[in-house]
Design a protein around this motif. Sequence first.
Motif: not given
Length: 299
Positions: A110-115
């Motif tokens: 999810r971090v990879q998606d958001v950032f």
Amino acid sequence: MSTTAAAAPAAAENTAATQQPTAAEARRTAMEARVATQKRDVVHLFSYPRGPCLNLSPPCLKLEAYLRMTSTPYVMHYTMSAESVSATERLPYAEINGEGVADSQFIIERVQDVFKLDKDEGLSKEQRAKGHAIRRVIETSAYFGIERSMMVDNLAAVGDVWAPLFGPMPRATLDGILAEMRQGVITALNNQGNGDLTDAQYHAEWVKDLSAVETLIGDSDFALGNKPTSVDAAIFGSLDVTRALGELTGNTQPAVKFIRDSAVLSAYLARVEAVCFPDAKAVIAAAAAGPMDDQAFVA
């Protein structure tokens, strides 16, 4: 109108007034209150306290290592009450722009998606396959080794390490909590199959896992080449916690000794720590100074 019929609505009102929210409802209410004051585009990471090392939880340390290696801004929220924040009742748990996410790997994705981080991390198809295999060994087979070693074989010594994290809680109360946790681990190990292994068998299998990881790292700087990836975060989380708990509890079981005595793994852990936790000594010293408040780490 009968007295019974007249009393029914009042009884229903009283029941509704005294009905307690479910655990899920309580978590949702608390999350909504937190989110209202949280900064956006920052990972709010709920983790066990550090203790006398970077963290006593492999998944929590894995996630923080990944956030640091990618310079992702985050705030550490320390808690010993996983059930009060996480729908899975396990840590780590994160809140990102109002969304709650559990499980270290799902949080990373999810971090990879958001950032907008590169999910492939610049790796070839073969490297990604190798990384997936390493991560699964570390987070399944080797993780069960850690659980059995620390939570079944050496629980009293681990309890001594954990005791300060529970504040003024009487030791008898803590021992009761740890006993319940131990039984839960035993049940999980039995369901998975590790619990059926003899002591000699589980030690041998755990060492085989570590030996395989050691061989795959070889003379490379990191698991998949010359730069760290999320796979290194997973390896670091597992091996650093195992090494630290071994030192803190006097555990001399074969896998703990293997990590300590391996020149490849020792040098590897030092390289990952230098990338992710160049301030490791200061971080651990701050944790040793007393109860920790929320900490912001913004690159």
